[in-house]
Scaffold this motif. Structure first.
Motif, PDB file in Angstrom:
ATOM      1  N   THR A 180       0.816  -1.217   0.000  1.00 19.98           N
ATOM      2  CA  THR A 180       0.000   0.000   0.000  1.00 19.98           C
ATOM      3  C   THR A 180       0.853   1.272   0.000  1.00 19.98           C
ATOM      4  O   THR A 180       0.411   2.311  -0.474  1.00 19.98           O
ATOM      5  CB  THR A 180      -0.941   0.023   1.217  1.00 19.98           C
ATOM      6  OG1 THR A 180      -0.165  -0.159   2.413  1.00 19.98           O
ATOM      7  CG2 THR A 180      -1.987  -1.065   1.111  1.00 19.98           C
TER       8      THR A 180
ATOM      9  N   TYR B 266      -6.028   0.307  -0.191  1.00 17.70           N
ATOM     10  CA  TYR B 266      -6.149   0.791   1.184  1.00 17.70           C
ATOM     11  C   TYR B 266      -7.037  -0.143   2.011  1.00 17.70           C
ATOM     12  O   TYR B 266      -6.709  -0.498   3.142  1.00 17.70           O
ATOM     13  CB  TYR B 266      -6.762   2.200   1.207  1.00 17.70           C
ATOM     14  CG  TYR B 266      -5.797   3.304   0.824  1.00 17.70           C
ATOM     15  CD1 TYR B 266      -4.494   3.314   1.322  1.00 17.70           C
ATOM     16  CD2 TYR B 266      -6.203   4.358  -0.002  1.00 17.70           C
ATOM     17  CE1 TYR B 266      -3.621   4.327   0.977  1.00 17.70           C
ATOM     18  CE2 TYR B 266      -5.341   5.380  -0.341  1.00 17.70           C
ATOM     19  CZ  TYR B 266      -4.039   5.364   0.149  1.00 17.70           C
ATOM     20  OH  TYR B 266      -3.175   6.370  -0.181  1.00 17.70           O
TER      21      TYR B 266
ATOM     22  N   ARG C 208      -6.924  -0.004   5.949  1.00 21.18           N
ATOM     23  CA  ARG C 208      -6.928   1.467   6.072  1.00 21.18           C
ATOM     24  C   ARG C 208      -8.247   1.985   5.469  1.00 21.18           C
ATOM     25  O   ARG C 208      -8.294   2.586   4.405  1.00 21.18           O
ATOM     26  CB  ARG C 208      -5.712   2.058   5.356  1.00 21.18           C
ATOM     27  CG  ARG C 208      -4.399   1.656   6.025  1.00 21.18           C
ATOM     28  CD  ARG C 208      -3.187   1.994   5.185  1.00 21.18           C
ATOM     29  NE  ARG C 208      -3.069   3.406   4.897  1.00 21.18           N
ATOM     30  CZ  ARG C 208      -2.060   3.949   4.194  1.00 21.18           C
ATOM     31  NH1 ARG C 208      -1.106   3.159   3.711  1.00 21.18           N
ATOM     32  NH2 ARG C 208      -2.027   5.237   3.952  1.00 21.18           N
TER      33      ARG C 208
ATOM     34  N   ASP D 156      -8.799   5.835   4.607  1.00 20.55           N
ATOM     35  CA  ASP D 156      -8.179   6.248   3.339  1.00 20.55           C
ATOM     36  C   ASP D 156      -8.973   5.717   2.147  1.00 20.55           C
ATOM     37  O   ASP D 156      -9.106   6.397   1.125  1.00 20.55           O
ATOM     38  CB  ASP D 156      -6.735   5.740   3.266  1.00 20.55           C
ATOM     39  CG  ASP D 156      -5.821   6.464   4.235  1.00 20.55           C
ATOM     40  OD1 ASP D 156      -6.059   7.659   4.479  1.00 20.55           O
ATOM     41  OD2 ASP D 156      -4.884   5.833   4.750  1.00 20.55           O
TER      42      ASP D 156
END
Length: 482
Positions: A295, A323, A328, A331
């Motif tokens: 990532t 992401y 994540r 994001d």
């Protein structure tokens, strides 16, 4: 000619408009059209047909159709020009409708017409209709045309019948470069990698000079088989043939290294490119990052992509997925919000199966099909067998922040699994199940379909947006490298 006050006639105008069509010079073509009107040649069938053909090839399909409809008399050029124009713009239904009308009027269509219509069947994966048109080509001897042959190879390949593509290629007495290229990309997409290289050698031995498309075919084959050194060899070989690598060749080379996890080498290629890296180049790099879960480099690539200006929705989705796969989710949400702010919609993942003259389409969790009960029942039965055989669902491919049970339910009914289940309950045991998909097959579905092929004893052929996967006996032709 015009400076010398020599007036063009019904021979000169078609030649001039043909040149405009070849070079995509719409503005100049319009000027010639004005001169046609001034000189009174607009009713001439040859002149009007060449104008229809020119507008169609320049993408001005509405203008072409208006001229076509106003023509008092039409010939094979005007019909073929309209059919090609619709096919080129992806308006396949209109192209097929016109072809049907042409046959109804008993028009003597030519190899260019057949080539366009067969290509429509290939792009829409209409195997049965394509076979019927192939039969018509055979009856009229147009199957001997290299243009038709190239389209037929593409038809059988894109519909998952690679043996049909080989048969068309092998039976052709005269093969132009288009046929060689069509057969090579077919082999590459069906994981017949060594056959791709063999075709390249045969072509060279016969004195057929490869072009930039030929090298894209072999680079694609190397990329999807992990043959890094061989890919570098073909890239360098281009220069020996006097071919300057374009952005697509660099994208293929970056894809080759990125899929192999060689990110620093891929970045070096991007930085040292003699041309500005394009969306396709960075997209290839992002795909590699997604495959290997890197990532950090994906974010770096995204920054470079945004510097290019407006880009396709596919790249935004790649970033969001990278992401999300890393957990994540904030994001990922930002990347999706950017898509919404730009007014871009993510393409819905669909899978479809052709049955006779009908196409059955499925989305994830779809319950709209007439055989929904039987489809889901088949998945339940197969699910139990697959788990006993060792299958464990990989929920990391559910790129949303939900609990474990919901992830299991979400991934269980992906569109490709529903399509495969439909094929298993619909077609006889000796017939392969052919499924087409508009997006890349997810890792869990790839694993699941291997188990489906093993537990059912069936051959399952899956085409995603990159390549074909032939599943048989619990194994896939891609060797889990795709």
């Amino acid at each position: 000619m015009l400076v010398n006050n020599i007036k063009p006639d019904d021979h000169i105008f078609p030649s001039a408009t043909k040149s405009c069509a070849i070079f995509g010079m719409f503005d100049l073509g319009q000027s010639i059209h004005c001169l046609v009107l001034k000189t009174g040649y607009e009713t001439d069938v040859f002149v009007a047909s060449s104008l229809v053909d020119m507008y169609g090839k320049c993408g001005k399909i509405k203008v072409a159709r208006r001229l076509f409809d106003e023509m008092p008399e039409r010939n094979v050029v005007s019909w073929s020009g309209m059919i090609y124009g619709y096919a080129q713009l992806g308006e396949y239904g209109e192209a097929l409708m016109l072809f049907k009308q042409a046959l109804y009027k008993r028009l003597d269509v030519n190899d260019f017409t057949f080539s366009s219509v067969v290509q429509v069947c290939a792009n829409w994966t209409l195997l049965q209709l394509g076979k019927q048109i192939h039969g018509l080509c055979f009856k009229t001897n147009y199957d001997l045309s290299s243009f038709v042959g190239s389209s037929l190879i593409s038809l059988y390949s894109k519909c998952g019948v690679i043996k049909g593509a080989y048969r068309v290629f092998d039976e052709a007495s005269l093969k132009n470069l288009g046929m060689w290229n069509a057969m090579m990309i077919a082999c590459a997409q069906h994981s017949h990698t060594e056959k791709t290289f063999d075709l390249f050698k045969r072509m060279e031995g016969l004195g057929v000079k490869p072009n930039f498309i030929t090298f894209l075919c072999v680079l694609y084959a190397c990329s999807h088989a992990g043959f890094v050194k061989k890919g570098q060899h073909y890239f360098e070989l281009m220069k020996e043939y006097g071919i300057e690598p374009g952005d697509q060749h660099y994208a293929s080379l970056v894809d080759l290294f990125s899929r192999a996890g060689k990110f620093q080498e891929a970045l070096s290629i991007i930085r040292e490119m003699p041309i500005q890296p394009t969306e396709s180049v960075w997209g290839a790099f992002l795909t590699g990052c997604r495959i290997h879960g890197n990532t950090e480099l994906a974010a770096y690539a995204a920054d470079r992509i945004f510097e290019l200006g407006p880009v396709s929705s596919g790249l935004h989705v790649l970033l969001s997925n990278a992401y999300a796969a890393a957990g994540r989710y904030e994001d990922a949400a930002k990347a999706r919000k950017m898509l919404r702010d730009l007014g871009i919609k993510k393409e819905t993942g669909l899978s479809w199966v052709e049955e006779g003259n009908k196409v059955h389409t499925f989305a994830a969790g779809d319950r709209s099909h007439a055989k929904t009960k039987e489809i889901y029942q088949k998945l339940e039965e197969l699910g139990d067998e697959m788990e006993r055989a060792g299958y464990i669902a990989d929920t990391s491919f559910v790129l949303r922040e939900v609990d474990g049970e919901e992830k299991n339910q979400t991934i269980r009914y992906h569109s490709e699994k529903l399509a495969v289940a439909f094929g298993l309950i619909t077609f006889p045991p000796d017939r392969p199940v052919r499924v087409m998909k508009n997006l890349r097959i997810c890792g869990d579905c790839h694993t699941a379909i291997k188990f489906m092929s093993k537990c059912s004893g069936r051959v399952i052929i899956m085409r995603d947006n990159n390549r074909f996967h032939h599943f048989e006996g619990g194994k896939c032709s891609c060797g889990d490298y795709w």
